[in-house]
Design a protein around this motif. Sequence first.
Motif, short mmCIF file in Angstrom:
data_model
loop_
_atom_site.label_atom_id
_atom_site.label_comp_id
_atom_site.label_asym_id
_atom_site.label_seq_id
_atom_site.Cartn_x
_atom_site.Cartn_y
_atom_site.Cartn_z
N SER A 1 -23.22 10.20 -3.47
CA SER A 1 -23.58 11.11 -4.57
C SER A 1 -23.54 10.42 -5.92
CB SER A 1 -22.64 12.32 -4.58
OG SER A 1 -21.31 11.93 -4.90
N ASP A 2 -23.17 9.14 -5.96
CA ASP A 2 -22.96 8.42 -7.21
C ASP A 2 -24.12 7.52 -7.59
OD1 ASP A 2 -21.43 7.66 -9.47
OD2 ASP A 2 -20.66 5.89 -8.44
N ASN B 1 -18.25 10.97 -11.69
CA ASN B 1 -19.00 11.47 -10.56
C ASN B 1 -18.33 12.72 -10.00
OD1 ASN B 1 -19.16 10.65 -7.16
ND2 ASN B 1 -21.00 11.25 -8.26
N SER C 1 -21.45 14.00 -14.75
CA SER C 1 -22.49 13.24 -14.05
C SER C 1 -21.92 12.06 -13.27
CB SER C 1 -23.53 12.72 -15.06
OG SER C 1 -22.96 11.80 -15.97
N GLY D 1 -31.04 9.96 -7.51
CA GLY D 1 -31.20 11.18 -8.30
C GLY D 1 -32.59 11.32 -8.86
N TYR E 1 -27.49 21.06 -11.76
CA TYR E 1 -26.27 20.90 -10.96
C TYR E 1 -26.31 21.83 -9.74
CZ TYR E 1 -21.40 21.54 -9.53
OH TYR E 1 -20.24 21.66 -8.80
N ALA F 1 -18.18 10.02 -2.76
CA ALA F 1 -18.09 10.38 -4.17
C ALA F 1 -16.82 9.73 -4.71
CB ALA F 1 -18.05 11.90 -4.36
N TRP G 1 -27.85 19.15 -1.39
CA TRP G 1 -26.87 18.49 -0.52
C TRP G 1 -26.49 19.37 0.66
CZ3 TRP G 1 -24.37 13.83 -0.01
CH2 TRP G 1 -24.68 12.85 -0.97
N GLY H 1 -20.74 15.14 -8.41
CA GLY H 1 -21.04 14.87 -7.00
C GLY H 1 -19.90 15.21 -6.09
N SER I 1 -28.12 11.32 -5.45
CA SER I 1 -27.42 12.24 -6.35
C SER I 1 -28.02 13.63 -6.33
CB SER I 1 -27.46 11.68 -7.78
OG SER I 1 -27.16 12.69 -8.72
#
Length: 468
Positions: A194-195, A135, A133, A198, A447, A101, A454, A138, A424
């Motif tokens: 995580s970037d 990041n 969002s 999604g 979120y 992240a 995760w 994340g 994501s």
Amino acid sequence: MRGAMLILVVGLIVPVGAATQTLNEADRALAREILAEMIAVPTIEGSGLTVPLAEGLAARLIAEGFPEEDVRVMGPTPDLGNLLVRLRGTGTGLRPILLLAHMDVVPAVTEAWSTDPYQLVEQDGFFYARGTSDNKGGASMLVANLIRYRREGYVPERDIIVLVTADEETTSAGIKWMVDRNRELVDAEFALNSDSGGGELRDGERAVFGVQASEKMYLTFRLTAENPGGHSSRPRPDNAINEVAAALTRIAAHDFGVRLDDVTRTFFERSAATKSGQEAEDMRAVAADEPDLAAAARLSAGSPYFNALLHTTCIATRLEAGHADNALPRSATATVNCRIFPGVPADEVQQTLERIVDNPSISFTRDRVPTPSPPSPLDPAVMDPVRELVDDMFGEIPIIPTMSTGATDGLYARNAGIPVYGISAIFADPEDARAHGQDERVGVEEYFDAVQFWYRLVKRLASPRVMP
């Protein structure tokens, strides 16, 4: 760096409320608290605030019982502080996994926002703030889940390494320094980012889950023409602006040719199942062993994103020329930004541009050294658990591998030999993408669902012989 990746597919939709095994109130409060803490520090370029933010998160993790030697704040310069955390496993011989992240954000034009961009605001079912969002959302998930693992006494089979970098939005010096100078601290069998990747919402319903498995190579050229100049009342045939303008016209007209790899071919193949009519037929034709060039042309004409998936692209982004209204320009420079398909050498692209321009008086220079990024294999050891968990939490929606047309820290890990998968897990409407823009936001429930996704996925991958 989200804005360059869209997954334009629809169909097989599942109501948003269908997610299972959601967070309890204590875990929701923890994830929200860490997100708010990160948002409150405006970690824009030049602020030097990534170090105090990283140190604050490190102190929180140490207070939760992480050994000090497993929590580090480190970076290539004193004002760039990456956060590196290791949750140690049982030492059963499995290589670590790396979770990525970044904590830096692009600046926000505060007066243009409807809320304070550096304060987490919950409103109308969304969290608003710079970085929600891209990041910090994340990053906060990874930190919150580390704390949850620690509190429950979870010991994985393999080490879990979390790296939250300090400058993804600018030079990515943080990740480059880690893989080049401190490889032993981040070496892993594979990484989850995580970037990127999604889920997509269409009309408020889940439509598709994307896994980013490759990225284009970023390369900027500067094309410069120079001559003696003179008085504008006595024009010369070798006008610097005209020469650069002619070069850009030639570049704009050039087609680098259709290219596909396993990632993009699978993208079009699976996306076709969610489409209908000519578009679906074209996607299947492009995904064939011998891509149909007419189908590729129709897809490219209808969507800049599809065009970028099928081609190397080079486009003019800036112009600098002249010094007075009544003087001939002594120089003119154009910036041409290229996004190069994986596997295509940068030298090959430059040679092509020089051949197209066909003007030896125009010089080509590179803005920075390009970093290749080979596609990550669609490894069943990663993709199968993703499929199982998406089915369980979000329903049987398509999982589609994607190639980012932009760039993330993941490209440097891939270049260093660590396969990277962008997951994501935050679902959002692609027509309402606000990363880098005004009133950036993520859905509140989206979120929290991503936090739980995760939490479960990392457990599944970190303990493959234990977890079902």
